[in-house]
Design a protein around this motif. Sequence first.
Motif, mmCIF file in Angstrom:
data_model
loop_
_atom_site.group_PDB
_atom_site.id
_atom_site.type_symbol
_atom_site.label_atom_id
_atom_site.label_comp_id
_atom_site.label_asym_id
_atom_site.label_seq_id
_atom_site.Cartn_x
_atom_site.Cartn_y
_atom_site.Cartn_z
ATOM 1 N N ILE A 138 3.594 13.762 -11.157
ATOM 2 C CA ILE A 138 2.889 14.944 -11.650
ATOM 3 C C ILE A 138 3.186 15.160 -13.128
ATOM 4 N N TYR A 139 4.451 14.993 -13.509
ATOM 5 C CA TYR A 139 4.864 15.229 -14.892
ATOM 6 C C TYR A 139 4.678 14.009 -15.788
ATOM 7 N N ASP A 140 4.607 12.828 -15.192
ATOM 8 C CA ASP A 140 4.445 11.607 -15.982
ATOM 9 C C ASP A 140 3.683 10.579 -15.151
ATOM 10 N N THR A 141 2.364 10.514 -15.381
ATOM 11 C CA THR A 141 1.540 9.577 -14.605
ATOM 12 C C THR A 141 1.888 8.126 -14.934
ATOM 13 N N ASN A 142 2.481 7.903 -16.093
ATOM 14 C CA ASN A 142 2.898 6.556 -16.491
ATOM 15 C C ASN A 142 4.324 6.305 -15.998
ATOM 16 N N SER A 143 4.500 6.405 -14.677
ATOM 17 C CA SER A 143 5.816 6.165 -14.074
ATOM 18 C C SER A 143 5.624 5.413 -12.761
ATOM 19 N N PHE A 144 6.653 4.690 -12.359
ATOM 20 C CA PHE A 144 6.556 3.924 -11.115
ATOM 21 C C PHE A 144 7.955 3.620 -10.596
ATOM 22 N N GLU A 145 8.128 3.765 -9.285
ATOM 23 C CA GLU A 145 9.399 3.423 -8.661
ATOM 24 C C GLU A 145 9.123 2.551 -7.440
ATOM 25 N N ASN A 146 9.744 1.380 -7.414
ATOM 26 C CA ASN A 146 9.575 0.464 -6.290
ATOM 27 C C ASN A 146 10.482 0.933 -5.153
ATOM 28 N N THR A 147 9.946 1.768 -4.278
ATOM 29 C CA THR A 147 10.758 2.457 -3.277
ATOM 30 C C THR A 147 11.136 1.595 -2.072
ATOM 31 N N LYS A 148 10.273 0.623 -1.747
ATOM 32 C CA LYS A 148 10.447 -0.212 -0.545
ATOM 33 C C LYS A 148 10.415 0.609 0.740
ATOM 34 N N ILE A 149 9.762 1.783 0.649
ATOM 35 C CA ILE A 149 9.597 2.620 1.845
ATOM 36 C C ILE A 149 8.321 2.231 2.553
ATOM 37 N N GLN A 150 8.401 1.989 3.846
ATOM 38 C CA GLN A 150 7.236 1.630 4.674
ATOM 39 C C GLN A 150 6.660 2.916 5.277
ATOM 40 N N LEU A 151 5.453 3.300 4.846
ATOM 41 C CA LEU A 151 4.818 4.496 5.392
ATOM 42 C C LEU A 151 4.120 4.234 6.721
ATOM 43 N N PHE A 152 3.782 2.967 6.979
ATOM 44 C CA PHE A 152 3.042 2.617 8.188
ATOM 45 C C PHE A 152 4.046 2.100 9.233
ATOM 46 N N LYS A 153 4.643 3.033 9.985
ATOM 47 C CA LYS A 153 5.713 2.685 10.931
ATOM 48 C C LYS A 153 5.220 2.770 12.373
ATOM 49 N N ILE A 159 0.837 -1.201 0.000
ATOM 50 C CA ILE A 159 0.000 0.000 0.000
ATOM 51 C C ILE A 159 0.873 1.253 0.000
ATOM 52 N N SER A 160 1.986 1.218 0.712
ATOM 53 C CA SER A 160 2.912 2.361 0.744
ATOM 54 C C SER A 160 3.427 2.669 -0.656
ATOM 55 N N ASN A 161 3.771 1.617 -1.402
ATOM 56 C CA ASN A 161 4.245 1.809 -2.774
ATOM 57 C C ASN A 161 3.186 2.485 -3.633
ATOM 58 N N MET A 162 1.939 2.077 -3.454
ATOM 59 C CA MET A 162 0.840 2.676 -4.199
ATOM 60 C C MET A 162 0.691 4.155 -3.843
ATOM 61 N N ILE A 163 0.719 4.463 -2.548
ATOM 62 C CA ILE A 163 0.564 5.848 -2.097
ATOM 63 C C ILE A 163 1.667 6.733 -2.675
ATOM 64 N N ILE A 164 2.906 6.288 -2.534
ATOM 65 C CA ILE A 164 4.057 7.094 -2.956
ATOM 66 C C ILE A 164 4.039 7.366 -4.456
ATOM 67 N N ASN A 165 3.573 6.401 -5.243
ATOM 68 C CA ASN A 165 3.604 6.552 -6.696
ATOM 69 C C ASN A 165 2.373 7.203 -7.298
ATOM 70 N N TYR A 166 1.232 7.154 -6.588
ATOM 71 C CA TYR A 166 -0.001 7.591 -7.244
ATOM 72 C C TYR A 166 -0.804 8.664 -6.523
ATOM 73 N N ILE A 167 -0.637 8.806 -5.228
ATOM 74 C CA ILE A 167 -1.609 9.609 -4.470
ATOM 75 C C ILE A 167 -1.051 10.979 -4.100
ATOM 76 N N GLU A 168 -1.797 12.018 -4.463
ATOM 77 C CA GLU A 168 -1.421 13.399 -4.160
ATOM 78 C C GLU A 168 -2.217 13.954 -2.979
ATOM 79 N N ASN A 169 -3.472 13.582 -2.885
ATOM 80 C CA ASN A 169 -4.358 14.129 -1.855
ATOM 81 C C ASN A 169 -4.190 13.328 -0.559
ATOM 82 N N ILE A 170 -3.118 13.655 0.186
ATOM 83 C CA ILE A 170 -2.771 12.869 1.369
ATOM 84 C C ILE A 170 -2.290 13.782 2.493
ATOM 85 N N ALA A 171 -2.610 13.403 3.725
ATOM 86 C CA ALA A 171 -2.234 14.190 4.903
ATOM 87 C C ALA A 171 -1.521 13.296 5.912
ATOM 88 N N PHE A 172 -0.542 13.885 6.608
ATOM 89 C CA PHE A 172 0.215 13.186 7.648
ATOM 90 C C PHE A 172 0.253 14.038 8.913
#
Length: 337
Positions: free
Chosen positions: A322-337, A284-297
Motif C-alpha cells: 500500500i505504501y510502496d507498490t515497488n516492493s516485493f517479498e518472496n514469502t514462499k507461503i502457499q495460499l492454495f492448501k 501465484i500465491s507470491n503474486m497475490i500476497i505482493n500485489y492483490i488487495e481485492n481478495i476474499a477468503f
Amino acid sequence: MEKEDIEFKKKITQDRRNAKVSECIWGENEDNSCQGKIVKAHSLQRSKILNKISDNGIIKTLEVILLNKVPEVIFDDVGIKKFSTFSGFCQKHDKDIFQPIEDYNFNNTLSHKYIYAYRSASKEYHTKKESIHISDNLISELKLNKENQNVILQQEYKMMQDGMSAIELGDICKYMQGNMTKAELHGLTHYSYILKKEYPIACCSCFIPYYDFNGKSLFSDTEKNKMSLNCEEDVRNTKYLFVNIFPENGKTNILISHFKNMRKKYKFLSKLEKLNEEQLTLSISNMIINYIENIAFFPKYIENKFSKEEINLIKKCFIQNIYDTNSFENTKIQLFK
C-alpha cells in the motif's frame, strides 16, 4: 479497540462516502446509451463466487485499521453484499456486458477471458477515480488544519499518480470497450490455468507487476522513473496485468491477461505452463500476497490453514504494498492448501 481507533474507522467510512463516484464507465464513451440507475456492481460475482466461499454471508479480506494510533492490517469479516462493489455501470450496461459470465460457467473462451479482464480494468479505474477524490478532500482538510507541508506534498504526489493511473485505465477501458462493441477481441494475451480442486479464494485485480514471481525486477530504474511520472500515450504499451481467480464447478480458475506488446517483458508468465501444480500455485500465491488487495477468503480457511507466522507475513506484505507498490517479498507461503 480504543476510542481514537473507532473514530478513525468512522472517518475512513465517511471519507469513502464523500468520495463516491457513481458513473457508468461504458457510458463515458457512448453518449445517451445508458439506461436505468447506476448499480452497485460486484467485481466478484455474488451468487456464483462469493456465496460459495462465504460463511453465512461473511468472507474474510485484508483491511487497514488504526490500532493504538498505528496503522495495522487485519483479516476482517465483511458481508458479501458490501464486499468489492463499485458504482461503475448503469443497469443496462452492467447486464449487457457481464451477463455471459454471470449466467454461465467459465468456458475458457476468448470472449469470457476478455470480459473478466475488462472487469478487472474497470474496477481499478473506478477505484482510482474515488481515490483522487479522497486525496483531494484530505489535502483540503490538512491545509485547513495547517498540517506539516511534507504530509501535504506526499498526498499531492499520491493524487497526481492516481490521476495519471486513472487516465491510463480510462484509455484501457475505452480500448477494450471498442473491441467488445465490434466483437474483435484482439490486443491482449491471455493465460488460463485450471486447478482440479475448488479453493475458497477469489480475487479480481489490475496492477503493474514490478517483479516476477521469484522477486526478479522486471523494469530498470529508468523505466520505473518514467512510469511514476507519465502515463502511457499508447494504450497498447500499458504495463497492467489483469488477474481473476475464482472457484467454480469443482475447479479453481486462474486467469491472467496483459497487452500483447508486453509479451517479451512478461515472458515469465508463459513459463508457468511448464510447472507442476505445487510450483504453479506457489508462484501465484507470491503474486497475490505482493500485489492483490481485492481478495476474499472463506473465513475458516484463514483460521485453520495458516500459522500465526504466515498470517503476520501476509499482513506485512499487504501494508508494505500500500505504501510502496515497488516492493516485493518472496514469502514462499502457499495460499492454495
